[in-house]
Design an enzyme around this catalytic site. Structure first.
Site, PDB file in Angstrom:
ATOM      1  N   GLY A  72     -22.742 -23.891  13.092  1.00 38.31           N
ATOM      2  CA  GLY A  72     -23.610 -24.143  11.947  1.00 38.31           C
ATOM      3  C   GLY A  72     -24.925 -23.387  12.016  1.00 38.31           C
ATOM      4  CG  ASN A 152     -29.219 -33.503  10.624  1.00 44.36           C
ATOM      5  OD1 ASN A 152     -29.745 -33.124   9.584  1.00 44.36           O
ATOM      6  ND2 ASN A 152     -29.814 -33.404  11.781  1.00 44.36           N
ATOM      7  CD  GLN A 180     -24.051 -34.163  10.694  1.00 37.71           C
ATOM      8  OE1 GLN A 180     -23.185 -35.033  10.723  1.00 37.71           O
ATOM      9  NE2 GLN A 180     -24.578 -33.673  11.800  1.00 37.71           N
ATOM     10  CB  SER A 200     -20.513 -26.711  12.774  1.00 38.28           C
ATOM     11  OG  SER A 200     -20.477 -26.542  14.155  1.00 38.28           O
ATOM     12  CB  ALA A 201     -14.955 -26.564  14.570  1.00 37.72           C
ATOM     13  CG  HIS A 202     -19.773 -29.308  17.302  1.00 42.21           C
ATOM     14  ND1 HIS A 202     -20.676 -30.246  17.743  1.00 42.21           N
ATOM     15  CD2 HIS A 202     -20.507 -28.364  16.659  1.00 42.21           C
ATOM     16  CE1 HIS A 202     -21.908 -29.868  17.398  1.00 42.21           C
ATOM     17  NE2 HIS A 202     -21.824 -28.730  16.746  1.00 42.21           N
ATOM     18  CB  THR A 238     -14.007 -10.067  20.914  1.00 34.99           C
ATOM     19  OG1 THR A 238     -14.159  -8.678  21.222  1.00 34.99           O
ATOM     20  CG2 THR A 238     -12.557 -10.481  21.108  1.00 34.99           C
ATOM     21  CB  CYS A 326     -31.901 -30.228  17.762  1.00 35.81           C
ATOM     22  SG  CYS A 326     -30.304 -29.994  17.027  1.00 35.81           S
TER      23      CYS A 326
HETATM   24  N1  PLP Z   1     -26.959 -28.242  10.310  1.00 37.25           N
HETATM   25  C1  PLP Z   1     -26.823 -29.566  10.419  1.00 37.25           C
HETATM   26  C2  PLP Z   1     -27.041 -30.430   9.222  1.00 37.25           C
HETATM   27  C3  PLP Z   1     -26.450 -30.140  11.649  1.00 37.25           C
HETATM   28  O1  PLP Z   1     -26.313 -31.454  11.749  1.00 37.25           O
HETATM   29  C4  PLP Z   1     -26.250 -29.276  12.760  1.00 37.25           C
HETATM   30  C5  PLP Z   1     -25.928 -29.837  14.096  1.00 37.25           C
HETATM   31  O2  PLP Z   1     -26.380 -30.910  14.457  1.00 37.25           O
HETATM   32  C6  PLP Z   1     -26.395 -27.899  12.574  1.00 37.25           C
HETATM   33  C7  PLP Z   1     -26.753 -27.412  11.339  1.00 37.25           C
HETATM   34  C8  PLP Z   1     -26.156 -26.941  13.707  1.00 37.25           C
HETATM   35  O3  PLP Z   1     -24.777 -26.773  13.910  1.00 37.25           O
HETATM   36  P1  PLP Z   1     -24.207 -26.189  15.309  1.00 37.25           P
HETATM   37  O4  PLP Z   1     -24.390 -27.278  16.308  1.00 37.25           O
HETATM   38  O5  PLP Z   1     -22.778 -25.910  15.022  1.00 37.25           O
HETATM   39  O6  PLP Z   1     -24.976 -24.966  15.599  1.00 37.25           O
END
Ligand code: PLP
Length: 398
Positions: A72, A152, A180, A200-202, A238, A326
């Site tokens: 993300g 988030n 999210q 974002s996959a996770h 890659t 974060c």
């Molecule tokens: N944007 C939002 C709203 C998120 O919640 C997050 C991750 O917490 C990100 C961006 C960042 O994504 P990534 O962890 O895949 O870099």
């Protein structure tokens, strides 16, 4: 290992076993470089094409509008920086919000240093961006609107369709950080007038370190990472083939269970919110009461220090968060909680609990029971709470 109740699914999620299984052969058997010409790499090329097709189908987009990234943050950086550069001759004004993830906020600040002007729209007490305020902020030199699909921290879902309509009406690019929301909420890029979308996959039971940026066909965005000709010359390097395979599988599985999962999560979330709000005094629910992600609950407890609450929950085997992953560890109150108008001391006593596919009713009940005990214990040690109780008793006796 002691049982862990994992209620931090907005930070990251457990990779589904089927996803791991789908990825494994791409570490061991099909390890060819997808850019190579020999047939040994064909399974890699095919697998990547399949993921692209699955994602495109999920958004109502076409395969050549999907660009794999490492997640993300990269997708957000790419969208903002490349759009700013590509449209600089039209103008240098960007509109976003005060509650974006730092991947957008800090990119906005970086662009300001390069001479762009960025308007950070405020939100109301529920975390909703005002479409009227957006309309007023639009100027002839506005080139980009970037508003997150869902927040988030507090889970509020933004009025994306209306925002997309404003962007379209004024011929302005519209990017949404859907990290999210993607695979949790249905999204169609045409219906919502979205020009760029980050995911974002996770965040939906896929692997970490892989995601994508949707870029509407025809947008002239420069490549973000320079080097080889991968991703149709727009994102060199890659490809993370096992990750991309895992991403595709996670999308397929999430889409198949999205409706059912949302229903289950909503029931559990509402039970959690109801119990906390009725059984614990001096607590506030943050985020929109109904327009919110089905897995998100965010509370502020008066007279409580969020970090102490997290530590004591951890001792009881419960994983929560006091802000976004974060910012946790930092003592600054969350910018999102401040943006919805919470005073510093209330913002400090906040807790985010985000449910996942494996969360059960027993987990929720255990968590609320522990929360009640911990909040009571922490308040019993708080001089501020003691003063508050004394002055309340004095008033009652008057
Ligand atoms: N944007 C939002 C709203 C998120 O919640 C997050 C991750 O917490 C990100 C961006 C960042 O994504 P990534 O962890 O895949 O870099």
């Amino acid at each position: 290992m002691k049982k862990v109740i994992y209620l931090d699914n907005a930070a990251t999620t457990r990779v589904r076993p089927e996803v791991v299984e789908a990825m494994l052969p791409y570490f061991t058997e099909h390890y060819g470089n997808p850019s190579s010409v020999y047939d040994f790499s064909t399974p890699c090329k095919k697998a990547m094409a399949h993921t692209r097709e699955v994602i495109a189908g999920s958004l109502g987009a076409s395969e050549n509008e999907i660009y794999f990234t490492n997640g993300g943050t990269e997708a957000d950086n790419w969208a903002l920086k490349a759009a700013a550069e590509a449209y600089a001759s039209k103008g240098k004004h960007i509109i976003t919000t005060q509650i974006e993830h730092h991947a957008v906020l800090h990119t906005g600040q970086y662009l300001e240093k390069l001479g762009y002007e960025v308007t950070y729209l405020p939100v109301d007490e529920n975390g909703v961006v005002s479409v009227d305020a957006l309309k007023k902020a639009v100027r002839p030199d506005t080139i980009l609107i970037s508003v997150m699909f869902a927040n988030n921290e507090i889970g509020t879902i933004e009025p994306i369709r209306e925002i997309g309509e404003v962007a379209k009406e004024h011929g302005i690019l519209f990017h949404t950080d859907a990290v999210q929301a993607y695979c949790h909420e249905p999204i169609n890029v045409d219906e919502l007038h979205i020009d760029m979308l980050s995911a974002s996959a996770h965040k939906f039971n896929g692997p970490k370190g892989v995601g994508f940026l949707y870029i509407r066909k025809g947008l002239k965005l420069r490549s973000f990472i320079h080097g080889g000709a991968q991703e149709r010359k727009r994102r060199a390097g890659t490809e993370n083939v096992p990750g991309i395979v895992g991403l595709g599988k996670a999308v397929e599985l999430s889409l198949a269970s999205m409706k059912e999962n949302k229903k289950k999560e909503t029931e559990l979330r509402d039970h959690l919110i109801h119990r906390v709000m009725t059984e614990i005094p001096y607590v506030r629910l943050n985020g929109h009461p109904s327009q919110r992600l089905s897995n998100n609950a965010n509370f502020s407890f008066q007279f409580i220090e969020g970090e102490s609450l997290l530590i004591m929950l951890d001792m009881a085997g419960i994983c929560g968060s006091s802000g976004s992953a974060c910012t946790s560890g930092s003592l600054d109150p969350s910018h999102v909680l401040l943006a919805i108008g919470l005073p510093h001391e209330i913002a400090h006593g906040s807790l985010r609990l985000t449910l996942g596919e494996e969360t059960t009713m027993e987990d929720i009940d255990y968590t609320v029971d522990q929360l009640k005990r911990i909040v009571e214990r922490l308040r019993s040690m708080s001089p501020l709470y003691e003063d508050f109780v004394k002055s309340r008793e004095k008033k009652e006796n008057q």
